[in-house]
Design a protein around this motif. Structure first.
Motif, PDB file in Angstrom:
ATOM      1  N   ASN A  72      39.516  39.065  43.932  1.00 18.34           N
ATOM      2  CA  ASN A  72      39.273  40.240  43.041  1.00 18.34           C
ATOM      3  C   ASN A  72      37.950  39.688  42.400  1.00 18.34           C
ATOM      4  OD1 ASN A  72      40.264  38.665  41.004  1.00 18.34           O
ATOM      5  ND2 ASN A  72      42.240  39.899  40.812  1.00 18.34           N
ATOM      6  N   GLN A  75      34.929  42.247  42.261  1.00 25.27           N
ATOM      7  CA  GLN A  75      35.199  43.613  41.941  1.00 25.27           C
ATOM      8  C   GLN A  75      35.543  43.948  40.469  1.00 25.27           C
ATOM      9  OE1 GLN A  75      38.623  44.248  44.189  1.00 25.27           O
ATOM     10  NE2 GLN A  75      37.561  44.318  46.128  1.00 25.27           N
ATOM     11  N   ASP A  77      37.103  42.714  38.269  1.00 26.67           N
ATOM     12  CA  ASP A  77      38.627  42.769  37.804  1.00 26.67           C
ATOM     13  C   ASP A  77      38.540  41.793  36.689  1.00 26.67           C
ATOM     14  OD1 ASP A  77      41.365  41.860  37.133  1.00 26.67           O
ATOM     15  OD2 ASP A  77      41.767  42.425  39.346  1.00 26.67           O
TER      16      ASP A  77
END
Length: 144
Positions: A72, A75, A77
């Protein structure tokens, strides 16, 4: 690539027919500097393992090299930080791009992973652009 090049002038002056004449020669000298890393495609990808690959120029300084990877971190995160694994070739020295790699295991089947090369020396830290790969799915067998 981030590196510093200095120019040294080497010269010689002399008198010729009563006039001062000077000849100057320039030479370039590479100076140690920031490392530069490039992520390359992951290889030997299976359901639970992969080999991460990259190139790093240590730029004339002792440079440690690792890979950051996660499902992740590309992205945005804000959850857990990416995992870190040292490149098998770390540390690097010299000038010019050198191949680096690290073998991952215990990955989740059918998952997308993001990774980048991180190289650090006395002049600074470099993070390569992010690459990604997809682990193989678990094969299912149905019987009638």
């Amino acid at each position: 690539m981030r590196h510093k090049v200095t120019r040294k002038s080497l010269g010689h002056c002399f008198f010729l027919f009563g006039s001062l004449m000077c000849l100057t020669f320039l030479s370039s000298v590479a100076v140690a500097g920031f490392p530069d890393g490039i992520s390359q495609s992951a290889t030997v990808i299976s359901q639970t393992s992969a080999t991460l690959n990259g190139l790093v120029n240590p730029n004339n300084e002792n440079t440690t090299v690792s890979f950051e990877y996660s499902t992740n971190f590309n992205q945005g995160d804000t959850g857990s930080p990416p995992a870190i694994i040292a490149a098998g070739q770390s540390p690097l020295t010299g000038n010019g791009y050198q191949a680096v790699s690290a073998d991952l295991s215990d990955l989740t089947p059918g998952s997308r992973y993001f990774f980048r090369v991180v190289s650090v020396n006395a002049s600074g830290r470099d993070e390569s652009p992010t690459s990604e790969f997809l682990t193989d799915l678990i094969a299912t067998v149905t019987t009638d």
